[in-house]
Design a protein around this motif. Sequence first.
Motif, PDB file in Angstrom:
ATOM      1  N   GLY A 421       0.778  -1.120   0.001  1.00 50.28           N
ATOM      2  CA  GLY A 421      -0.055   0.073   0.140  1.00 50.28           C
ATOM      3  C   GLY A 421       0.948   1.118  -0.051  1.00 50.28           C
ATOM      4  N   LEU A 422       1.960   1.309   0.760  1.00 49.48           N
ATOM      5  CA  LEU A 422       2.967   2.106   0.668  1.00 49.48           C
ATOM      6  C   LEU A 422       3.509   2.536  -0.617  1.00 49.48           C
ATOM      7  N   VAL A 423       4.070   1.540  -1.280  1.00 49.75           N
ATOM      8  CA  VAL A 423       4.540   1.830  -2.540  1.00 49.75           C
ATOM      9  C   VAL A 423       3.586   2.278  -3.620  1.00 49.75           C
ATOM     10  N   LEU A 424       2.368   1.698  -3.648  1.00 47.74           N
ATOM     11  CA  LEU A 424       1.285   2.255  -4.476  1.00 47.74           C
ATOM     12  C   LEU A 424       0.846   3.692  -4.503  1.00 47.74           C
ATOM     13  N   ALA A 425       0.677   3.853  -2.965  1.00 50.49           N
ATOM     14  CA  ALA A 425       0.442   5.173  -2.644  1.00 50.49           C
ATOM     15  C   ALA A 425       1.601   6.213  -2.872  1.00 50.49           C
ATOM     16  N   GLY A 426       2.809   5.837  -3.020  1.00 54.22           N
ATOM     17  CA  GLY A 426       3.896   6.725  -3.434  1.00 54.22           C
ATOM     18  C   GLY A 426       3.934   6.968  -4.742  1.00 54.22           C
ATOM     19  N   LEU A 427       3.836   5.695  -5.507  1.00 60.55           N
ATOM     20  CA  LEU A 427       3.693   5.875  -7.146  1.00 60.55           C
ATOM     21  C   LEU A 427       2.793   6.838  -7.624  1.00 60.55           C
ATOM     22  N   ALA A 428       1.450   6.746  -6.834  1.00 59.83           N
ATOM     23  CA  ALA A 428       0.597   7.427  -7.435  1.00 59.83           C
ATOM     24  C   ALA A 428       0.879   8.988  -7.080  1.00 59.83           C
ATOM     25  N   LEU A 429       1.233   9.424  -5.730  1.00 56.97           N
ATOM     26  CA  LEU A 429       1.678  10.961  -5.587  1.00 56.97           C
ATOM     27  C   LEU A 429       2.771  11.195  -6.493  1.00 56.97           C
ATOM     28  N   LEU A 430       3.619  10.451  -6.954  1.00 57.38           N
ATOM     29  CA  LEU A 430       4.437  11.073  -7.713  1.00 57.38           C
ATOM     30  C   LEU A 430       4.250  10.769  -9.336  1.00 57.38           C
ATOM     31  N   GLY A 431       2.841  10.235  -9.416  1.00 51.28           N
ATOM     32  CA  GLY A 431       2.642  10.238 -10.741  1.00 51.28           C
ATOM     33  C   GLY A 431       3.064   8.982 -11.838  1.00 51.28           C
ATOM     34  N   VAL A 432       3.558   8.491 -11.037  1.00 49.66           N
ATOM     35  CA  VAL A 432       4.163   7.102 -11.905  1.00 49.66           C
ATOM     36  C   VAL A 432       3.238   6.352 -12.358  1.00 49.66           C
ATOM     37  N   LEU A 433       1.972   6.226 -11.966  1.00 49.45           N
ATOM     38  CA  LEU A 433       0.933   5.248 -12.207  1.00 49.45           C
ATOM     39  C   LEU A 433      -0.117   6.303 -13.048  1.00 49.45           C
ATOM     40  N   PRO A 434       0.190   6.495 -14.315  1.00 50.83           N
ATOM     41  CA  PRO A 434      -0.789   7.140 -15.135  1.00 50.83           C
ATOM     42  C   PRO A 434      -2.022   6.490 -15.408  1.00 50.83           C
ATOM     43  N   ALA A 435      -3.012   7.607 -15.703  1.00 56.09           N
ATOM     44  CA  ALA A 435      -4.235   7.116 -15.790  1.00 56.09           C
ATOM     45  C   ALA A 435      -4.645   6.139 -17.208  1.00 56.09           C
ATOM     46  N   ASP A 436      -3.677   6.035 -17.890  1.00 53.22           N
ATOM     47  CA  ASP A 436      -3.864   5.094 -19.197  1.00 53.22           C
ATOM     48  C   ASP A 436      -2.972   3.974 -18.673  1.00 53.22           C
ATOM     49  N   GLY A 437      -2.716   3.402 -17.405  1.00 55.39           N
ATOM     50  CA  GLY A 437      -2.331   2.281 -17.333  1.00 55.39           C
ATOM     51  C   GLY A 437      -1.043   1.889 -17.435  1.00 55.39           C
ATOM     52  N   LEU A 438      -0.454   0.973 -18.062  1.00 55.26           N
ATOM     53  CA  LEU A 438       0.994   0.346 -18.067  1.00 55.26           C
ATOM     54  C   LEU A 438       1.431   0.515 -19.494  1.00 55.26           C
ATOM     55  N   SER A 439       0.792   0.864 -20.436  1.00 54.09           N
ATOM     56  CA  SER A 439       1.127   0.706 -21.850  1.00 54.09           C
ATOM     57  C   SER A 439       2.584   1.494 -22.082  1.00 54.09           C
ATOM     58  N   GLY A 440       3.401   0.831 -22.631  1.00 57.25           N
ATOM     59  CA  GLY A 440       4.588   1.296 -22.988  1.00 57.25           C
ATOM     60  C   GLY A 440       4.456   1.961 -24.439  1.00 57.25           C
ATOM     61  N   ARG A 441       5.420   2.872 -24.851  1.00 51.68           N
ATOM     62  CA  ARG A 441       5.724   3.108 -26.156  1.00 51.68           C
ATOM     63  C   ARG A 441       7.100   3.049 -26.745  1.00 51.68           C
ATOM     64  N   ARG A 442       7.339   3.238 -28.085  1.00 52.35           N
ATOM     65  CA  ARG A 442       8.428   2.930 -28.623  1.00 52.35           C
ATOM     66  C   ARG A 442       9.582   3.750 -27.974  1.00 52.35           C
ATOM     67  N   PRO A 443      10.892   3.086 -27.841  1.00 56.51           N
ATOM     68  CA  PRO A 443      11.833   4.023 -27.314  1.00 56.51           C
ATOM     69  C   PRO A 443      12.198   5.000 -28.143  1.00 56.51           C
ATOM     70  N   THR A 444      13.003   6.268 -27.439  1.00 57.74           N
ATOM     71  CA  THR A 444      13.588   7.142 -28.008  1.00 57.74           C
ATOM     72  C   THR A 444      15.014   7.553 -27.420  1.00 57.74           C
ATOM     73  N   LEU A 445      15.587   8.284 -27.996  1.00 57.40           N
ATOM     74  CA  LEU A 445      16.968   8.415 -27.567  1.00 57.40           C
ATOM     75  C   LEU A 445      16.780   9.231 -26.205  1.00 57.40           C
ATOM     76  N   PRO A 446      17.557   8.935 -25.195  1.00 54.19           N
ATOM     77  CA  PRO A 446      17.444   9.605 -23.980  1.00 54.19           C
ATOM     78  C   PRO A 446      17.592  10.824 -23.805  1.00 54.19           C
ATOM     79  N   GLN A 447      17.189  11.697 -23.233  1.00 54.32           N
ATOM     80  CA  GLN A 447      17.344  13.315 -23.090  1.00 54.32           C
ATOM     81  C   GLN A 447      18.676  13.234 -22.522  1.00 54.32           C
ATOM     82  N   PRO A 448      19.517  14.312 -22.979  1.00 58.60           N
ATOM     83  CA  PRO A 448      20.611  14.590 -22.754  1.00 58.60           C
ATOM     84  C   PRO A 448      20.842  15.180 -20.966  1.00 58.60           C
TER      85      PRO A 448
END
Length: 449
Positions: A421-448
């Motif tokens: 519960g602590l982990v999930l609450a923390g992820l939600a507060l940090l916006g790591v769990l977006p509303a559109d679920g866990l769908s990934g997207r194609r990789p891009t060059l990491p930002q400098p």
Amino acid sequence: MPTAARPARADIAALTPADRNRYADLLRVAAIVVVVLGHWLLAVVTVRDGRLEGANLLALVPATQWLTWVFQVMPVFFFVGGYANAAAWTRARRPGDGYADWVRARAARLLRPTVPVLALWVPLTAALAVVGVPAGTLRLGTQLVVVPMWFLAVYIVVVALVPVTWAAHSRFGLTALAALGTAAVAADVAHLAGVPMVGWTNLLWVWAGVHQLGYLWFDGRLTRRACTAWWLGPVGFGLLAALVVWAGYPVSMVGVDGAVRSNNSPPSVALLALGIGQVGLILVARDRVERWLQRPAVWARVVGAGAVTMTLYLWHLTAMVAVAAALYATGLWPSTNAVDARWWALRPVWFALLGLAMVALVRVFGRFERAAPPRPAPAGRGRIAATVGGVAACGAGLGLLILGGLHTPGWPGGVPAAPLGLVLAGLALLGVLPADGLSGRRPTLPQPR
């Protein structure tokens, strides 16, 4: 095909900013790879009375403990993190980005790959409990799976403190690093004197100290004079040798089963000395390696590996558990209770099978590391409070999971509800769990950075 590969590599090289520190990217990838290979090497799996058991090479063959001076490379990751976070924070301050958005952006890449690990192992552990796997076996087995998350629990706190540690560095320079080192020594002394819990404060003092070394790389103090790199290595390793020979610190830089003292649990000042020595070696090799990284083919591979480093790190012990269960428990792999010539001869095959399993896991779960950015921080005065609360909840929850594993007898299904519960609450507060679920997207060059 070769004709298709060349344009892709050229595109990656062309998209890379001229001021990007390619060496830092390579060090981050190399550190994770060395950690993975080290864990795979140290595992000694046996079958006794039909049960799968594990032992540690460092305990069975004490002479191998010197290898940890090479394979304990977490100082390298924190050092590179210091450089990267200094660059990112100073860049973010210029356009006036807020602290909350900056921390959430850093947390998204770090913490999002933990979600599929927990999503797989929590229900799997509950199912294994239902079919009768002993509670002690489940606890130890799942501790092994989640133990890599200790790094994230500590590192996200270090990231959240960057504005403070960078301000201290900007004002006091080497004195700020010396203060962290002094705090680490004091914590060691108190820990050895029997003061409870104080040794665990070195999770901050030691790792923030190595992180602070990265600031010195970023501002040029470590590279301004060529001689600096050449004396850092002897100083760091000389100090480490002195701690081992005259102060009674263990040779091993990681925990050893049954040992009276540990340099890793809790961390000791020996790890800070190791970090200084490793930084010296890194800087000595810097010029030659940076020239090598200018090759498009080499740089393309570094970028590709860098896009899945957290996935590799978080899943490599799952790969080991899966391969060991498939081979040893079924009798397909010769089991031995000793580290003999046959055991060493089978290591190349062991690594090859683990590598194949790891490739499959990265293909399935690597997309979560390349997912969309976090949700924007909430408006109003609660932005910073939500961000700090998210960091604290994630750090505490992950720490509790590491200590107790993913099975807690007495809870429904054995699920450790409070830590999760602590982990999930923390992820939600940090916006790591977006509303559109866990769908990934194609990789891009990491930002400098």
